[in-house]
Enzyme design. Structure first.
Site, PDB file in Angstrom:
ATOM      1  N   HIS A 124      31.831 -28.424 -34.266  1.00  0.00           N
ATOM      2  CA  HIS A 124      30.740 -27.433 -35.127  1.00  0.00           C
ATOM      3  C   HIS A 124      30.767 -25.675 -34.901  1.00  0.00           C
ATOM      4  O   HIS A 124      31.162 -25.434 -34.111  1.00  0.00           O
ATOM      5  CB  HIS A 124      29.151 -27.374 -34.543  1.00  0.00           C
ATOM      6  CG  HIS A 124      28.548 -26.971 -34.491  1.00  0.00           C
ATOM      7  ND1 HIS A 124      27.061 -27.471 -35.126  1.00  0.00           N
ATOM      8  CD2 HIS A 124      28.493 -26.009 -34.995  1.00  0.00           C
ATOM      9  CE1 HIS A 124      26.195 -26.458 -35.592  1.00  0.00           C
ATOM     10  NE2 HIS A 124      26.812 -25.780 -35.510  1.00  0.00           N
ATOM     11  N   ARG A 179      32.547 -18.651 -40.798  1.00  0.00           N
ATOM     12  CA  ARG A 179      32.211 -17.322 -41.836  1.00  0.00           C
ATOM     13  C   ARG A 179      33.314 -16.709 -43.211  1.00  0.00           C
ATOM     14  O   ARG A 179      33.828 -18.277 -42.647  1.00  0.00           O
ATOM     15  CB  ARG A 179      32.150 -16.034 -41.599  1.00  0.00           C
ATOM     16  CG  ARG A 179      31.227 -15.653 -39.934  1.00  0.00           C
ATOM     17  CD  ARG A 179      29.952 -16.593 -40.172  1.00  0.00           C
ATOM     18  NE  ARG A 179      29.134 -15.822 -38.859  1.00  0.00           N
ATOM     19  CZ  ARG A 179      27.728 -16.817 -38.344  1.00  0.00           C
ATOM     20  NH1 ARG A 179      27.633 -18.383 -39.246  1.00  0.00           N
ATOM     21  NH2 ARG A 179      26.745 -16.765 -37.611  1.00  0.00           N
ATOM     22  N   LYS A 207      25.733 -31.643 -43.506  1.00  0.00           N
ATOM     23  CA  LYS A 207      24.991 -31.040 -43.059  1.00  0.00           C
ATOM     24  C   LYS A 207      23.376 -30.623 -43.360  1.00  0.00           C
ATOM     25  O   LYS A 207      23.326 -29.883 -44.291  1.00  0.00           O
ATOM     26  CB  LYS A 207      25.680 -29.272 -42.668  1.00  0.00           C
ATOM     27  CG  LYS A 207      24.779 -28.372 -41.025  1.00  0.00           C
ATOM     28  CD  LYS A 207      24.959 -29.120 -40.498  1.00  0.00           C
ATOM     29  CE  LYS A 207      23.740 -28.326 -38.833  1.00  0.00           C
ATOM     30  NZ  LYS A 207      24.333 -27.783 -38.605  1.00  0.00           N
ATOM     31  N   HIS A 211      24.544 -29.905 -31.249  1.00  0.00           N
ATOM     32  CA  HIS A 211      24.318 -28.395 -30.265  1.00  0.00           C
ATOM     33  C   HIS A 211      22.701 -28.961 -29.818  1.00  0.00           C
ATOM     34  O   HIS A 211      21.634 -28.368 -29.521  1.00  0.00           O
ATOM     35  CB  HIS A 211      24.121 -26.843 -31.039  1.00  0.00           C
ATOM     36  CG  HIS A 211      23.483 -26.514 -32.059  1.00  0.00           C
ATOM     37  ND1 HIS A 211      22.376 -28.071 -32.448  1.00  0.00           N
ATOM     38  CD2 HIS A 211      23.842 -26.337 -33.580  1.00  0.00           C
ATOM     39  CE1 HIS A 211      22.062 -26.455 -33.668  1.00  0.00           C
ATOM     40  NE2 HIS A 211      22.861 -26.797 -34.502  1.00  0.00           N
ATOM     41  N   HIS A 233      21.019 -30.173 -37.970  1.00  0.00           N
ATOM     42  CA  HIS A 233      19.886 -29.442 -37.169  1.00  0.00           C
ATOM     43  C   HIS A 233      18.987 -29.621 -36.814  1.00  0.00           C
ATOM     44  O   HIS A 233      17.828 -29.618 -37.136  1.00  0.00           O
ATOM     45  CB  HIS A 233      20.082 -27.919 -37.825  1.00  0.00           C
ATOM     46  CG  HIS A 233      19.839 -26.434 -36.767  1.00  0.00           C
ATOM     47  ND1 HIS A 233      20.248 -25.735 -35.970  1.00  0.00           N
ATOM     48  CD2 HIS A 233      18.455 -26.196 -36.229  1.00  0.00           C
ATOM     49  CE1 HIS A 233      19.963 -24.639 -35.704  1.00  0.00           C
ATOM     50  NE2 HIS A 233      18.948 -25.332 -35.743  1.00  0.00           N
ATOM     51  N   HIS A 276      31.017 -22.029 -36.907  1.00  0.00           N
ATOM     52  CA  HIS A 276      31.206 -20.766 -37.480  1.00  0.00           C
ATOM     53  C   HIS A 276      32.374 -20.405 -37.864  1.00  0.00           C
ATOM     54  O   HIS A 276      32.660 -19.176 -36.718  1.00  0.00           O
ATOM     55  CB  HIS A 276      29.582 -20.258 -37.409  1.00  0.00           C
ATOM     56  CG  HIS A 276      28.433 -20.747 -37.557  1.00  0.00           C
ATOM     57  ND1 HIS A 276      27.556 -21.121 -38.515  1.00  0.00           N
ATOM     58  CD2 HIS A 276      27.881 -21.808 -36.101  1.00  0.00           C
ATOM     59  CE1 HIS A 276      26.917 -22.188 -38.392  1.00  0.00           C
ATOM     60  NE2 HIS A 276      27.025 -22.352 -36.991  1.00  0.00           N
ATOM     61  N   ASP A 294      29.482 -24.439 -31.489  1.00  0.00           N
ATOM     62  CA  ASP A 294      28.190 -24.092 -32.733  1.00  0.00           C
ATOM     63  C   ASP A 294      28.804 -22.018 -32.364  1.00  0.00           C
ATOM     64  O   ASP A 294      28.278 -21.453 -32.330  1.00  0.00           O
ATOM     65  CB  ASP A 294      27.409 -24.288 -31.870  1.00  0.00           C
ATOM     66  CG  ASP A 294      26.655 -23.450 -33.187  1.00  0.00           C
ATOM     67  OD1 ASP A 294      26.245 -22.993 -33.937  1.00  0.00           O
ATOM     68  OD2 ASP A 294      25.031 -23.153 -32.523  1.00  0.00           O
TER      69      ASP A 294
END
Ligand code: DOR
Ligand code: ZN
Length: 343
Positions: free
Chosen positions: A14, A18, A100, A175, A137, A16, A248
């Site tokens: 997991h 960007r 997701k 998470h 999530h 990020h 995360d």
């Protein structure tokens, strides 16, 4: 005393990354320790189609440092308009490894997420049929629900009904932050797993709020009380194949974090493996670190573990306290204790 530990190269289930300048600044910090990562699709605009995921994967590959060995595992952002055929095509091409689910409004860039879960039933049916996992999530967004209860309520109101309606759908609770979530995962024999972040193994809500507000510890789902942190530690260090690492790691510039209404996210890519080695050692479970960070994730995703290895050495790491980006500094997560393992 163990001075070094060699394990299969870990993956981050997991992450990020960007886009643009931020992508170029943060990617080397994941690629140095991790072989693969599940890439979150919450860009602006979000990655909702196979074509967008392919273009994003190309941008990630172009941003990789020379000689890096890193494979981005792409995901699609589920909306109420997601086309099951597009999802199935992207999966058949080997492009995407998960879809997701963001409840609309739950977190950063989740406005295009799902409000009416009935509308995504056809996509979930197709995913169950082709064996494509759903990453969730896990927070309800109802303003009447206390933010510290949103994960537990999500399990009852959203996740459990989805799993009953689609029993063969493979689901990853992302998470997790509560003992409720860890218990829910354990109460199921197959088809359900959870990722746990680095920071949720280290901080509880006091770290965010007691003695002054610490925006760099604010993330979503927000860290809960100490009993929950201890339950996560237990789950992560147990070796149970249903729990694995998803950092995360979610970079935001200090300018975006240190605001009257600051962004959620902890940037843990540079020091995750150092922190985890310390956490697992403290809990007498260094021998379980490989399962958590390198074996359980690929097994759940149906991928082989990495053949290459990394060696952790008992030595103070030299991670910077923050990294520079063209948009300003990004603070690296501070575990609040001196680190004594390095990769
Ligand atoms: O803390 C978080 N940051 N949680 C999320 O779910 C999203 C992430 C982000 O994208 O910044
Ligand atoms: Zn995330």
């Amino acid at each position: 005393m163990t001075q070094s530990l060699t394990i299969r190269r870990p993956d981050d289930w997991h992450l990020h990354l960007r886009d643009g300048d931020m992508l170029r600044a943060v990617l080397p910090h994941s690629a140095s320790d991790f072989a693969r990562a599940i890439i979150m699709p919450n860009l602006v605009p979000p990655v909702v189609t196979g074509a967008q995921a392919a273009a994003y994967r190309d941008r990630i590959m172009a941003a990789l440092p020379e000689g890096a060995d890193f494979t981005p595992l792409m995901t699609l952002y589920l909306t109420e308009d997601t086309d099951p055929n597009d999802v199935a095509r992207a999966h058949a091409e080997g492009l995407i490894h998960a879809v997701k689910l963001y409840p609309a409004g739950a977190t950063t860039n989740s406005a295009s997420g799902v409000s009416n879960f009935d509308k995504v039933a056809p996509v979930l049916d197709r995913m169950a049929e082709i064996g494509l996992p759903l990453c969730t999530h896990g927070e309800v967004t109802d303003s009447e629900i206390d933010i510290f209860d949103r994960e537990a309520v999500f399990i009852d109101r959203v996740l459990d009904p989805i799993r009953r309606a689609h029993p063969s759908l493979r689901v990853i609770m992302e998470h997790i932050t509560t003992s409720d979530a860890a218990d829910y995962v354990r109460s199921n024999d197959s088809g359900l797993a959870a990722t746990i972040t680095t920071h949720h193994l280290v901080i509880n809500r006091n770290h965010i709020l007691a003695g002054g507000i610490r925006p760099h510890y604010y993330c979503l789902p927000v860290a809960k009380r100490e009993t929950h942190r201890l339950a996560l530690r237990q789950a992560a260090t147990s070796g149970d194949p249903r729990f694995f690492l998803g950092t995360d790691s979610a970079p935001h510039t200090d300018g975006a974090k240190l605001q009257p209404c600051g962004c959620a996210g902890c940037f843990t890519a540079p020091n995750t493996m150092s922190i985890l080695a310390q956490v697992f050692e403290e809990d007498g479970a260094l021998d379980k670190l490989e399962a958590f960070s390198s074996l359980n994730g690929p097994a759940f995703y149906g991928l082989p573990p990495n053949e290459t290895r990394i060696t952790l050495r008992r030595e103070a790491p030299t991670h910077p306290a923050s990294i520079d980006t063209p948009n300003g500094p990004v603070t690296v997560f501070d575990p609040g204790f001196d680190l004594n393992w390095t990769t």
